[in-house]
Scaffold this motif. Structure first.
Motif, PDB file in Angstrom:
ATOM      1  N   PHE A 169       5.645 -10.277  -7.934  1.00 45.86           N
ATOM      2  CA  PHE A 169       6.087  -9.053  -7.263  1.00 45.86           C
ATOM      3  C   PHE A 169       7.588  -9.177  -6.981  1.00 45.86           C
ATOM      4  O   PHE A 169       8.045 -10.097  -6.304  1.00 45.86           O
ATOM      5  N   ASN A 170       8.359  -8.247  -7.490  1.00 45.74           N
ATOM      6  CA  ASN A 170       9.803  -8.210  -7.251  1.00 45.74           C
ATOM      7  C   ASN A 170      10.302  -6.799  -7.484  1.00 45.74           C
ATOM      8  O   ASN A 170       9.502  -5.871  -7.683  1.00 45.74           O
ATOM      9  N   ASN A 171      11.594  -6.620  -7.489  1.00 47.27           N
ATOM     10  CA  ASN A 171      12.145  -5.275  -7.632  1.00 47.27           C
ATOM     11  C   ASN A 171      11.804  -4.638  -8.975  1.00 47.27           C
ATOM     12  O   ASN A 171      11.858  -3.417  -9.127  1.00 47.27           O
ATOM     13  N   ASP A 172      11.497  -5.466  -9.983  1.00 52.11           N
ATOM     14  CA  ASP A 172      11.157  -4.925 -11.302  1.00 52.11           C
ATOM     15  C   ASP A 172       9.654  -4.755 -11.494  1.00 52.11           C
ATOM     16  O   ASP A 172       9.212  -4.121 -12.448  1.00 52.11           O
ATOM     17  N   ASN A 173       8.868  -5.344 -10.628  1.00 52.37           N
ATOM     18  CA  ASN A 173       7.420  -5.286 -10.779  1.00 52.37           C
ATOM     19  C   ASN A 173       6.785  -5.143  -9.403  1.00 52.37           C
ATOM     20  O   ASN A 173       6.239  -6.095  -8.850  1.00 52.37           O
ATOM     21  N   ARG A 174       6.895  -3.963  -8.818  1.00 53.74           N
ATOM     22  CA  ARG A 174       6.363  -3.729  -7.472  1.00 53.74           C
ATOM     23  C   ARG A 174       4.974  -3.092  -7.599  1.00 53.74           C
ATOM     24  O   ARG A 174       4.823  -1.871  -7.525  1.00 53.74           O
ATOM     25  N   ARG A 175       3.965  -3.943  -7.773  1.00 56.30           N
ATOM     26  CA  ARG A 175       2.606  -3.454  -7.985  1.00 56.30           C
ATOM     27  C   ARG A 175       1.665  -4.170  -7.029  1.00 56.30           C
ATOM     28  O   ARG A 175       1.686  -5.396  -6.918  1.00 56.30           O
ATOM     29  N   VAL A 176       0.820  -3.386  -6.340  1.00 65.36           N
ATOM     30  CA  VAL A 176      -0.182  -3.940  -5.430  1.00 65.36           C
ATOM     31  C   VAL A 176      -1.519  -3.307  -5.743  1.00 65.36           C
ATOM     32  O   VAL A 176      -1.602  -2.232  -6.355  1.00 65.36           O
ATOM     33  N   GLU A 177      -2.586  -3.978  -5.331  1.00 66.01           N
ATOM     34  CA  GLU A 177      -3.937  -3.444  -5.520  1.00 66.01           C
ATOM     35  C   GLU A 177      -4.599  -3.289  -4.157  1.00 66.01           C
ATOM     36  O   GLU A 177      -4.620  -4.236  -3.363  1.00 66.01           O
ATOM     37  N   LEU A 178      -5.136  -2.103  -3.908  1.00 66.31           N
ATOM     38  CA  LEU A 178      -5.726  -1.791  -2.605  1.00 66.31           C
ATOM     39  C   LEU A 178      -7.209  -1.541  -2.721  1.00 66.31           C
ATOM     40  O   LEU A 178      -7.666  -0.802  -3.596  1.00 66.31           O
ATOM     41  N   HIS A 179      -7.965  -2.159  -1.816  1.00 66.36           N
ATOM     42  CA  HIS A 179      -9.385  -1.844  -1.618  1.00 66.36           C
ATOM     43  C   HIS A 179      -9.535  -1.507  -0.141  1.00 66.36           C
ATOM     44  O   HIS A 179      -9.406  -2.384   0.715  1.00 66.36           O
ATOM     45  N   GLY A 180      -9.798  -0.237   0.152  1.00 67.56           N
ATOM     46  CA  GLY A 180      -9.909   0.179   1.547  1.00 67.56           C
ATOM     47  C   GLY A 180      -8.858   1.221   1.892  1.00 67.56           C
ATOM     48  O   GLY A 180      -8.481   2.044   1.059  1.00 67.56           O
ATOM     49  N   GLU A 181      -8.370   1.160   3.131  1.00 69.33           N
ATOM     50  CA  GLU A 181      -7.414   2.162   3.611  1.00 69.33           C
ATOM     51  C   GLU A 181      -6.136   1.494   4.080  1.00 69.33           C
ATOM     52  O   GLU A 181      -6.151   0.460   4.750  1.00 69.33           O
ATOM     53  N   ALA A 182      -5.003   2.131   3.755  1.00 74.82           N
ATOM     54  CA  ALA A 182      -3.718   1.570   4.148  1.00 74.82           C
ATOM     55  C   ALA A 182      -2.688   2.684   4.282  1.00 74.82           C
ATOM     56  O   ALA A 182      -2.758   3.705   3.606  1.00 74.82           O
ATOM     57  N   TYR A 183      -1.752   2.448   5.179  1.00 75.37           N
ATOM     58  CA  TYR A 183      -0.592   3.330   5.335  1.00 75.37           C
ATOM     59  C   TYR A 183       0.623   2.571   4.825  1.00 75.37           C
ATOM     60  O   TYR A 183       0.847   1.414   5.190  1.00 75.37           O
ATOM     61  N   PHE A 184       1.408   3.228   3.960  1.00 73.27           N
ATOM     62  CA  PHE A 184       2.539   2.573   3.315  1.00 73.27           C
ATOM     63  C   PHE A 184       3.863   3.192   3.762  1.00 73.27           C
ATOM     64  O   PHE A 184       3.974   4.424   3.855  1.00 73.27           O
ATOM     65  N   GLU A 185       4.839   2.335   4.022  1.00 76.25           N
ATOM     66  CA  GLU A 185       6.237   2.751   4.156  1.00 76.25           C
ATOM     67  C   GLU A 185       7.015   1.953   3.114  1.00 76.25           C
ATOM     68  O   GLU A 185       7.342   0.784   3.314  1.00 76.25           O
ATOM     69  N   VAL A 186       7.270   2.597   1.980  1.00 78.21           N
ATOM     70  CA  VAL A 186       7.823   1.906   0.821  1.00 78.21           C
ATOM     71  C   VAL A 186       9.346   1.993   0.820  1.00 78.21           C
ATOM     72  O   VAL A 186       9.920   3.078   0.970  1.00 78.21           O
ATOM     73  N   GLN A 187       9.992   0.850   0.648  1.00 78.96           N
ATOM     74  CA  GLN A 187      11.441   0.799   0.533  1.00 78.96           C
ATOM     75  C   GLN A 187      11.864   1.381  -0.814  1.00 78.96           C
ATOM     76  O   GLN A 187      11.277   1.078  -1.852  1.00 78.96           O
ATOM     77  N   LYS A 188      12.888   2.190  -0.797  1.00 76.03           N
ATOM     78  CA  LYS A 188      13.369   2.814  -2.024  1.00 76.03           C
ATOM     79  C   LYS A 188      14.302   1.877  -2.765  1.00 76.03           C
ATOM     80  O   LYS A 188      15.236   1.333  -2.199  1.00 76.03           O
ATOM     81  N   HIS A 189      14.012   1.663  -4.050  1.00 77.19           N
ATOM     82  CA  HIS A 189      14.877   0.894  -4.939  1.00 77.19           C
ATOM     83  C   HIS A 189      15.110   1.754  -6.174  1.00 77.19           C
ATOM     84  O   HIS A 189      14.165   2.050  -6.912  1.00 77.19           O
ATOM     85  N   GLN A 190      16.337   2.169  -6.393  1.00 75.04           N
ATOM     86  CA  GLN A 190      16.673   3.104  -7.464  1.00 75.04           C
ATOM     87  C   GLN A 190      16.148   2.609  -8.816  1.00 75.04           C
ATOM     88  O   GLN A 190      16.472   1.504  -9.264  1.00 75.04           O
ATOM     89  N   GLY A 191      15.329   3.441  -9.433  1.00 76.64           N
ATOM     90  CA  GLY A 191      14.809   3.112 -10.753  1.00 76.64           C
ATOM     91  C   GLY A 191      13.729   2.051 -10.757  1.00 76.64           C
ATOM     92  O   GLY A 191      13.314   1.591 -11.828  1.00 76.64           O
ATOM     93  N   LYS A 192      13.258   1.655  -9.591  1.00 79.91           N
ATOM     94  CA  LYS A 192      12.242   0.617  -9.492  1.00 79.91           C
ATOM     95  C   LYS A 192      11.010   1.172  -8.776  1.00 79.91           C
ATOM     96  O   LYS A 192      10.896   1.084  -7.554  1.00 79.91           O
ATOM     97  N   PRO A 193      10.076   1.778  -9.490  1.00 82.65           N
ATOM     98  CA  PRO A 193       8.910   2.397  -8.838  1.00 82.65           C
ATOM     99  C   PRO A 193       7.992   1.362  -8.211  1.00 82.65           C
ATOM    100  O   PRO A 193       7.975   0.192  -8.584  1.00 82.65           O
ATOM    101  N   PHE A 194       7.233   1.816  -7.242  1.00 84.05           N
ATOM    102  CA  PHE A 194       6.241   1.014  -6.521  1.00 84.05           C
ATOM    103  C   PHE A 194       4.884   1.599  -6.887  1.00 84.05           C
ATOM    104  O   PHE A 194       4.671   2.814  -6.777  1.00 84.05           O
ATOM    105  N   THR A 195       3.934   0.746  -7.319  1.00 82.42           N
ATOM    106  CA  THR A 195       2.642   1.235  -7.781  1.00 82.42           C
ATOM    107  C   THR A 195       1.506   0.667  -6.932  1.00 82.42           C
ATOM    108  O   THR A 195       1.455  -0.543  -6.690  1.00 82.42           O
ATOM    109  N   VAL A 196       0.619   1.560  -6.489  1.00 81.75           N
ATOM    110  CA  VAL A 196      -0.590   1.159  -5.773  1.00 81.75           C
ATOM    111  C   VAL A 196      -1.776   1.425  -6.692  1.00 81.75           C
ATOM    112  O   VAL A 196      -2.034   2.573  -7.062  1.00 81.75           O
TER     113      VAL A 196
END
Length: 342
Positions: A169-196
């Motif tokens: 997991f880093n600025n080029d590979n921001r991927r997490v896997e969720l089972h259940g419920e979560a609230y996210f506050e995702v930091q913005k990194h230009q051109g670097k998407p975050f995937t749930v």
């Protein structure tokens, strides 16, 4: 014997490891009550202990958790048993009772343990010469956990939920896997998407605040957007959400439905739960996650009964059961951690 403040540190560390004697526990209690300076020192030492736990190999983490859990159980046994003051609500909204709780620092240690040890553990797997380290963060039923990811993004996990990410997991590979419920506050990194990744669809984020409820045993998954923009994809459909939008996935049919949200999707973080239209069976699963109780529907005919419920004052499970009895007309009893609806 006059003990200097710095001499308390090894005693605190022994307590956090579940190794302190009764006399040492009493010494810590008295030390913290001396004033703000002593309480601040205790917090500092607890943070050092947490940092050390994060660097501890997974098997040792499990052992540390077991020692600490034993200490917490012992502390709870010695505390005054909870006492409730009866309160009869005047309407369908549960009323607040009063409870005698553990001493605040016992509670603080318990919370720290949930966040650090139950909250995050490392799992190693190997592929050839490359070691992949997976971090699994979880919140047991009846608890909540906050996690800060390596990119600075923050995640709050609801009871019965887990979040996984790897050491890749880093600025080029921001991927997490969720089972259940979560609230996210995702930091913005230009051109670097975050995937749930959830069971049913992926959520791609640029930088935003949103809530996801995707429990494996729930028939519906819901994503609610508070700020920013997210995109949902299930491999067949792509949907873009704007603030105030919510999307539900019916797992049985694969249908995605967009609707306007009521703005309370993340109320569980502060103890505010609003369900204007929910079945009794679905609400039973909510109670399991919030209060760590098993809900047994002795009368299956009531499973699909639809109710409207609002919890906003940290009600006890007994107060919730009393309100449900009035709302549904069904007899609801509790025996330990089992709630029976007849």
């Amino acid at each position: 014997m006059n003990i200097q403040p710095h001499e308390y540190k090894p005693i605190v560390m022994r307590y956090l490891n579940g190794e302190a004697t009764h006399e040492e526990e009493a010494m810590i209690d008295a030390f913290i009550k001396q004033g703000e300076e002593q309480a601040a020192l205790f917090n500092q030492w607890m943070e050092e202990w947490e940092a050390n736990i994060f660097s501890t190999p997974a098997p040792a983490v499990d052992q540390a958790w077991q020692r600490l859990q034993n200490a917490i159980d012992h502390a709870e046994d010695e505390e005054t048993s909870p006492a409730h003051t009866a309160a009869t609500p005047s309407d369908s909204t549960p009323h607040i009772g009063r409870t005698v709780h553990m001493q605040w620092w016992h509670k603080a240690v318990a919370v720290a343990a949930i966040i650090v040890i139950i909250g995050c553990a490392a799992i190693w797997s190997f592929s050839g010469s490359t070691a992949t380290q997976t971090y699994l963060c979880s919140a047991p039923a009846g608890s909540k956990t906050q996690v800060t990811l390596p990119d600075g993004s923050k995640v709050w996990l609801n009871g019965g939920s887990s979040l996984a990410y790897t050491n890749q997991f880093n600025n080029d590979n921001r991927r997490v896997e969720l089972h259940g419920e979560a609230y996210f506050e995702v930091q913005k990194h230009q051109g670097k998407p975050f995937t749930v990744h959830t069971q049913g669809y992926d959520i791609t984020v640029k930088g935003t605040k949103f809530n996801v409820s995707a429990y494996d045993n729930d028939p519906i998954s819901t994503t609610t957007l508070m700020e920013g923009k997210v995109e949902l994809s299930d491999g067949k459909q792509n949907l873009s959400l704007a603030p105030g939008d919510a999307v539900q996935l019916d797992k049985a049919t694969g249908q995605l439905q967009r609707y306007a949200t009521d703005g309370f999707a993340d109320g569980w973080r502060s103890g505010r739960l609003m369900y204007p239209d929910i079945t009794l069976e679905q609400f039973g699963r909510v109670l399991n996650r919030q209060y760590n109780v098993n809900v047994h529907l002795a009368n299956r005919q009531c499973a699909n009964m639809r109710i409207s419920v609002m919890l906003q004052n940290n009600e006890t499970i007994d107060e919730v059961a009393s309100a449900l009895t009035r709302i549904t007309g069904h007899n609801i009893t509790r025996n330990g951690d089992t709630l029976t609806i007849q």
